[in-house]
Design a protein around this motif. Structure first.
Motif, PDB file in Angstrom:
ATOM      1  N   HIS A  69     -15.525  29.327  11.409  1.00  0.00           N
ATOM      2  CA  HIS A  69     -15.035  30.231  12.450  1.00  0.00           C
ATOM      3  C   HIS A  69     -14.718  31.608  11.858  1.00  0.00           C
ATOM      4  O   HIS A  69     -15.106  32.642  12.412  1.00  0.00           O
ATOM      5  CB  HIS A  69     -13.773  29.667  13.113  1.00  0.00           C
ATOM      6  CG  HIS A  69     -14.017  28.589  14.118  1.00  0.00           C
ATOM      7  ND1 HIS A  69     -14.025  27.257  13.783  1.00  0.00           N
ATOM      8  CD2 HIS A  69     -14.276  28.648  15.447  1.00  0.00           C
ATOM      9  CE1 HIS A  69     -14.260  26.535  14.861  1.00  0.00           C
ATOM     10  NE2 HIS A  69     -14.420  27.360  15.892  1.00  0.00           N
ATOM     11  N   LEU A  93     -14.898  22.593  16.700  1.00  0.00           N
ATOM     12  CA  LEU A  93     -14.105  23.179  17.781  1.00  0.00           C
ATOM     13  C   LEU A  93     -12.677  23.475  17.334  1.00  0.00           C
ATOM     14  O   LEU A  93     -12.097  22.741  16.529  1.00  0.00           O
ATOM     15  CB  LEU A  93     -14.041  22.216  18.972  1.00  0.00           C
ATOM     16  CG  LEU A  93     -15.365  21.781  19.601  1.00  0.00           C
ATOM     17  CD1 LEU A  93     -15.105  20.742  20.679  1.00  0.00           C
ATOM     18  CD2 LEU A  93     -16.102  22.972  20.183  1.00  0.00           C
ATOM     19  N   ASP A  96      -8.872  25.132  21.485  1.00  0.00           N
ATOM     20  CA  ASP A  96      -9.346  25.692  22.752  1.00  0.00           C
ATOM     21  C   ASP A  96     -10.839  25.486  22.954  1.00  0.00           C
ATOM     22  O   ASP A  96     -11.433  26.047  23.881  1.00  0.00           O
ATOM     23  CB  ASP A  96      -9.038  27.196  22.823  1.00  0.00           C
ATOM     24  CG  ASP A  96      -7.545  27.463  22.934  1.00  0.00           C
ATOM     25  OD1 ASP A  96      -6.843  26.614  23.494  1.00  0.00           O
ATOM     26  OD2 ASP A  96      -7.101  28.509  22.457  1.00  0.00           O
ATOM     27  N   HIS A  97     -11.455  24.704  22.068  1.00  0.00           N
ATOM     28  CA  HIS A  97     -12.898  24.416  22.125  1.00  0.00           C
ATOM     29  C   HIS A  97     -13.753  25.658  21.860  1.00  0.00           C
ATOM     30  O   HIS A  97     -14.851  25.793  22.396  1.00  0.00           O
ATOM     31  CB  HIS A  97     -13.274  23.784  23.471  1.00  0.00           C
ATOM     32  CG  HIS A  97     -12.837  22.363  23.590  1.00  0.00           C
ATOM     33  ND1 HIS A  97     -13.397  21.479  24.484  1.00  0.00           N
ATOM     34  CD2 HIS A  97     -11.888  21.655  22.920  1.00  0.00           C
ATOM     35  CE1 HIS A  97     -12.816  20.293  24.369  1.00  0.00           C
ATOM     36  NE2 HIS A  97     -11.895  20.380  23.419  1.00  0.00           N
ATOM     37  N   VAL A  98     -13.219  26.550  21.047  1.00  0.00           N
ATOM     38  CA  VAL A  98     -13.991  27.717  20.615  1.00  0.00           C
ATOM     39  C   VAL A  98     -14.867  27.309  19.439  1.00  0.00           C
ATOM     40  O   VAL A  98     -14.382  26.684  18.485  1.00  0.00           O
ATOM     41  CB  VAL A  98     -13.067  28.875  20.204  1.00  0.00           C
ATOM     42  CG1 VAL A  98     -13.874  30.048  19.642  1.00  0.00           C
ATOM     43  CG2 VAL A  98     -12.223  29.325  21.381  1.00  0.00           C
ATOM     44  N   THR A  99     -16.146  27.647  19.486  1.00  0.00           N
ATOM     45  CA  THR A  99     -17.071  27.327  18.398  1.00  0.00           C
ATOM     46  C   THR A  99     -17.314  28.565  17.538  1.00  0.00           C
ATOM     47  O   THR A  99     -17.034  29.694  17.958  1.00  0.00           O
ATOM     48  CB  THR A  99     -18.417  26.842  18.961  1.00  0.00           C
ATOM     49  OG1 THR A  99     -19.067  27.945  19.628  1.00  0.00           O
ATOM     50  CG2 THR A  99     -18.235  25.702  19.942  1.00  0.00           C
ATOM     51  N   HIS A 102     -19.207  31.165  19.448  1.00  0.00           N
ATOM     52  CA  HIS A 102     -18.358  32.012  20.301  1.00  0.00           C
ATOM     53  C   HIS A 102     -17.859  33.222  19.511  1.00  0.00           C
ATOM     54  O   HIS A 102     -17.888  34.355  19.990  1.00  0.00           O
ATOM     55  CB  HIS A 102     -17.147  31.224  20.811  1.00  0.00           C
ATOM     56  CG  HIS A 102     -17.417  30.334  21.977  1.00  0.00           C
ATOM     57  ND1 HIS A 102     -17.698  28.995  21.849  1.00  0.00           N
ATOM     58  CD2 HIS A 102     -17.456  30.597  23.313  1.00  0.00           C
ATOM     59  CE1 HIS A 102     -17.878  28.463  23.041  1.00  0.00           C
ATOM     60  NE2 HIS A 102     -17.741  29.416  23.955  1.00  0.00           N
ATOM     61  N   SER A 126     -18.753  25.410  25.842  1.00  0.00           N
ATOM     62  CA  SER A 126     -17.779  26.008  26.748  1.00  0.00           C
ATOM     63  C   SER A 126     -16.368  25.756  26.244  1.00  0.00           C
ATOM     64  O   SER A 126     -16.031  24.646  25.829  1.00  0.00           O
ATOM     65  CB  SER A 126     -17.950  25.402  28.149  1.00  0.00           C
ATOM     66  OG  SER A 126     -16.988  25.903  29.046  1.00  0.00           O
ATOM     67  N   THR A 127     -15.539  26.785  26.256  1.00  0.00           N
ATOM     68  CA  THR A 127     -14.135  26.622  25.885  1.00  0.00           C
ATOM     69  C   THR A 127     -13.401  25.923  27.018  1.00  0.00           C
ATOM     70  O   THR A 127     -13.953  25.683  28.088  1.00  0.00           O
ATOM     71  CB  THR A 127     -13.477  27.983  25.611  1.00  0.00           C
ATOM     72  OG1 THR A 127     -13.366  28.702  26.864  1.00  0.00           O
ATOM     73  CG2 THR A 127     -14.290  28.803  24.636  1.00  0.00           C
TER      74      THR A 127
END
Length: 323
Positions: A69, A93, A96-99, A102, A126-127
């Motif tokens: 990240h 992830l 917040d499920h941010v990859t 993203h 998708s977040t």
């Protein structure tokens, strides 16, 4: 032998009890973490996960940002490639499920985004808020990232309850992103209840070029948010340039909103827009404009791209295409 059997049975029971206890603790912590997420306290959820789960050392933590990240968000391509080679999960992830994808798109780091996609990153991730990498690209106006995502299978249009890339790009005046989304099949009349259509958003945000692009692509000049038309929005913002554009594309000056008001009624008193609308009401419309709108209506939005193939002089073709 009996003592040995009893001892072995006792050890097995202890191991089973310990396993059940750990399972109970993990389930309880999962429920507690979910409770904090629902209540909006994500920091506390992340703290619980980081404290009680030993994922930070053995796995890529879903509670905190991973090295991938950080590298993607900072545009460090070499670090991204090195981490991928080392076996780091490109779809790791955060809470917040941010990859990492993203992050790369939000930072307009095209090379990092490409490396992640080539390694198998999910372009439609998708977040928990419904944000996609494409939305992030459109938010910062990264046309190259947007096109890269679309070329690799990103959905150009989201569901109505998720953040919309075309609305985001339009609201910030990112003309190139709007053009890319329309080219890849986004509905120019996509209607989100609390936002309206992209054209309505362009008028609210006074983004003239985005509004022009949407109208040229066949956006419905009357479709806004509920009974508020794009012309209502432009008049209320006292944006005369957008008002002129909408009227040129056939906007109805007499349409009424929920309060039964016309666009001229919502324009600021004594403003340039109010004066222009009053003058427009008293001026007959040009026959050439009426013919152009009639022809475009007959051709239909889905066939506007065929105007260039009509056996007409180039000047007339450009006129029909508002060029």
């Amino acid at each position: 032998l009996e003592d040995g059997d009893r001892c072995e049975s006792s050890v097995e029971k202890s191991i089973l009890a310990l396993f059940c206890f750990k399972l109970f603790v993990k389930i309880s912590l999962n429920l507690l973490t979910y409770f904090y997420i629902v209540r909006g306290n994500r920091k506390e959820a992340a703290r619980i996960s980081a404290e009680f789960y030993d994922y930070g050392q053995r796995h890529s933590s879903w509670a905190d940002r991973s090295p991938l990240h950080d590298a993607a968000s900072q545009g460090r391509l070499l670090a991204v490639r090195t981490l991928i080679v080392q076996g780091h999960n490109v779809n790791v992830l955060t809470i917040d499920h941010v990859t990492p994808l993203h992050e790369a798109c939000l930072g307009n780091h095209v090379a990092c985004a490409r490396a992640l996609i080539e390694a198998g990153a999910n372009v439609n991730a998708s977040t928990i808020d419904g944000v996609s990498p494409l939305f992030n690209a459109c938010s910062v106006g990264s046309v190259t990232c947007a096109e890269l995502l679309l070329e690799n299978g990103a959905k150009p249009q989201t569901l109505v309850y998720q953040p919309s890339p075309i609305h985001e790009a339009t609201s910030k005046g990112h003309y190139g992103c709007v053009e890319a989304l329309v080219t890849w099949g986004t509905d120019v009349d996509m209607d989100i209840p609390h936002l309206g259509t992209p054209l309505y958003t362009a008028c609210v945000c006074q983004e003239l070029e985005c509004a022009r692009k949407l109208l040229r692509e066949g956006a419905n000049v009357q479709k806004g948010r509920s009974l508020d038309s794009p012309l209502h929005a432009a008049a209320e913002k006292d944006c005369t340039a957008v008002v002129k554009l909408l009227l040129d594309f056939g906007a109805d000056i007499n349409t009424r909103n929920m309060e039964y008001q016309r666009p001229v009624d919502v324009a600021p008193p004594s403003s340039l827009t109010e004066g222009f609308l009053l003058l427009y009401e008293a001026t007959p419309r040009l026959l050439s404009q009426m013919c152009r709108q009639c022809i475009r209506t007959c051709v239909g939005r889905d066939r506007l791209h065929l105007l260039a193939h009509l056996p007409l002089p180039n000047r007339l073709q450009r006129y029909l295409k508002y060029q």
